[in-house]
Design an enzyme around this catalytic site. Structure first.
Site, PDB file in Angstrom:
ATOM      1  N   GLY A   1     -20.324   6.766   5.204  1.00  0.00           N
ATOM      2  CA  GLY A   1     -19.387   7.050   4.106  1.00  0.00           C
ATOM      3  C   GLY A   1     -20.079   6.768   2.792  1.00  0.00           C
ATOM      4  O   GLY A   1     -20.383   5.612   2.460  1.00  0.00           O
TER       5      GLY A   1
ATOM      6  N   VAL B   1     -17.387   3.763  -3.044  1.00  0.00           N
ATOM      7  CA  VAL B   1     -17.931   2.439  -2.727  1.00  0.00           C
ATOM      8  C   VAL B   1     -19.313   2.569  -2.099  1.00  0.00           C
ATOM      9  O   VAL B   1     -20.263   1.880  -2.495  1.00  0.00           O
ATOM     10  CB  VAL B   1     -17.001   1.662  -1.760  1.00  0.00           C
ATOM     11  CG1 VAL B   1     -17.579   0.286  -1.458  1.00  0.00           C
ATOM     12  CG2 VAL B   1     -15.603   1.532  -2.329  1.00  0.00           C
TER      13      VAL B   1
ATOM     14  N   LYS C   1       0.874  -1.179   0.000  1.00  0.00           N
ATOM     15  CA  LYS C   1       0.000   0.000   0.000  1.00  0.00           C
ATOM     16  C   LYS C   1       0.906   1.224   0.000  1.00  0.00           C
ATOM     17  O   LYS C   1       2.065   1.141   0.419  1.00  0.00           O
ATOM     18  CB  LYS C   1      -0.847  -0.006   1.282  1.00  0.00           C
ATOM     19  CG  LYS C   1      -2.098   0.798   1.198  1.00  0.00           C
ATOM     20  CD  LYS C   1      -3.269   0.016   0.636  1.00  0.00           C
ATOM     21  CE  LYS C   1      -4.502   0.898   0.515  1.00  0.00           C
ATOM     22  NZ  LYS C   1      -5.656   0.194  -0.006  1.00  0.00           N
TER      23      LYS C   1
ATOM     24  N   GLY D   1     -19.061   7.607  -0.366  1.00  0.00           N
ATOM     25  CA  GLY D   1     -18.137   7.904  -1.463  1.00  0.00           C
ATOM     26  C   GLY D   1     -18.272   6.913  -2.605  1.00  0.00           C
ATOM     27  O   GLY D   1     -19.365   6.401  -2.883  1.00  0.00           O
TER      28      GLY D   1
END
Ligand code: NAD
Length: 362
Positions: free
Chosen positions: A193, A197, A93, A195
């Site tokens: 959230g 996804v 990552k 966003g």
């Protein structure tokens, strides 16, 4: 081999090598460029199964320690995600420290791409929070070790819709485990959230006639989602909301000693990485409260499958078929955890670690 469990804050005071040793990372690359102002960290956790693949997150971290901690934890999660999904990939990552809204530009992305190139394919990047498909196009100008490219460039595009599909599959499997049916119709689902996804997940849930509650720190986003999907906005202490399913789709560590005692849902199943602040303690707390936790690294693997498809040459149909398998894997893991009286997180880790160990022996 034994991978140790970790706590978000425990590592901050330690040296970098000590943290790498504790979490069993292979390599960490610190990147700095005076001209573009780039400050980035690339972490390679494990390459036993293949090259370390994982997205780049651009985030305005308050401190470098916070950024390092995030990249170490996220890259480790990628190792297990690849392993449990059966991909020939390791875990890695990257994080870029900065404000994605104001500090991102082509020069910065290209300079980052040059750093990725120096690793010679040991690390392959893709999108994560704060990054867009266009950023991958800039990175591609400097390295071939980039995925999540637009369809017209031979890529699979932004992986987020595939991630959302995998989470939806994991959620249906969890419902089947808890209620004996995988229908989500009429179930109250809180999506934190909204966003890339989160929105696609809300779309699947709305189409299945679930009752969708939404929360986001971005008020404009909430307004748009409420208007488009007829969802219900919730604010304040969302953890105490009476819902059937809590779906964390923002950032990590929302499952902790403060929130878990307040949860009133039967299931926790969402896209965010590293949802458990402390892998062991908080997985156990959920189990003790009788809340079924669908392990994040298992159910949010759709994005990894989507970017792996670019390396393996799958088309979109095969990508979605592979992602649909998350349903069976989730059901197996939940049943195994019940049979063995262990946490679902541990059951998933056991499968992932066994795959890595078998590959290491070979
Ligand atoms: P995104 O940046 O598009 O969306 C995140 C949303 O969360 C934003 O709308 C943001 O305003 C909101 N948010 C941030 N902090 C919040 C808070 N404290 N409370 C409520 N809302 C908050 O990111 P995304 O691509 O949708 O990813 C969501 C999560 O899923 C991340 O944790 C990411 O690491 C994880 N994930 C994403 C993918 C993928 O394919 N994009 C794959 C695997 C895991």
């Amino acid at each position: 081999m034994s991978f140790k469990t970790t706590t978000v804050s425990a590592s901050i005071a330690k040296g970098v090598l000590a943290q790498m040793a504790e979490m069993e990372h292979e390599q960490v690359l610190f990147c700095h460029d005076k001209e573009t102002g780039l400050k980035a960290i690339i972490a390679i956790h494990n390459t036993v199964l293949g090259p370390a693949l994982g997205g780049t997150r651009m985030w305005n971290y308050a401190t470098e320690e916070e950024a390092l901690n995030d990249v170490l934890r996220l890259s480790r999660g990628m190792t297990f995600k690849a392993a449990i999904t059966g991909l020939k990939l390791g875990g890695g990552k990257a994080v870029i420290i900065g404000d994605a809204k104001t500090q991102k530009n082509e020069a910065l992305m290209r300079r980052f791409g040059k750093f990725v190139q120096t690793l010679g394919g040991k690390y392959i990047t893709a999108e994560d929070v704060g990054m867009e498909t266009q950023d991958m196009v800039y990175i591609k100008k400097e390295t071939n070790y980039v995925t999540g490219l637009p369809i017209e460039m031979g890529g699979n595009g932004n992986p987020s819709p595939v991630t959302a599909y995998g989470v939806y599959m994991g959620m249906k499997a969890s419902a089947k485990f808890v209620w004996g049916t995988d229908s989500l119709a009429g179930k109250k689902v809180l999506v934190q959230g909204t966003g890339h996804v989160g929105e696609t997940l809300i779309d699947y849930l709305t189409k299945e006639k679930a009752i969708v509650l939404v929360n986001d720190i971005n008020e404009e986003r909430v307004k748009a989602i409420v208007a488009k999907y007829n969802a219900i906005a919730v604010t304040g202490n969302i953890y105490a909301e009476e819902v059937d399913i809590y779906a964390p789709c923002a950032l990590g560590a929302t499952l902790n000693s403060e929130t878990i005692p307040q949860l009133r849902s039967a299931i926790v199943c969402g896209a965010a990485n590293n949802q458990l602040l402390d892998e062991k303690l908080h997985a156990q707390m959920l189990k003790d409260r009788g809340i079924v936790y669908a392990p994040d690294f298992l159910i949010n693997a759709g994005g990894m499958i989507s970017v792996y498809a670019e390396v393996a040459g799958y088309n979109m149909q095969k990508t979605m078929e592979e992602t649909a398998r998350i349903y069976d894997t989730t059901l197996n893991i939940l049943n195994t955890a019940k049979e063995q009286n262990i946490t679902t997180a541990q059951a998933a880790l056991n499968v992932a670690m066994a795959r890595i160990e078998a590959a290491r022996k070979n």
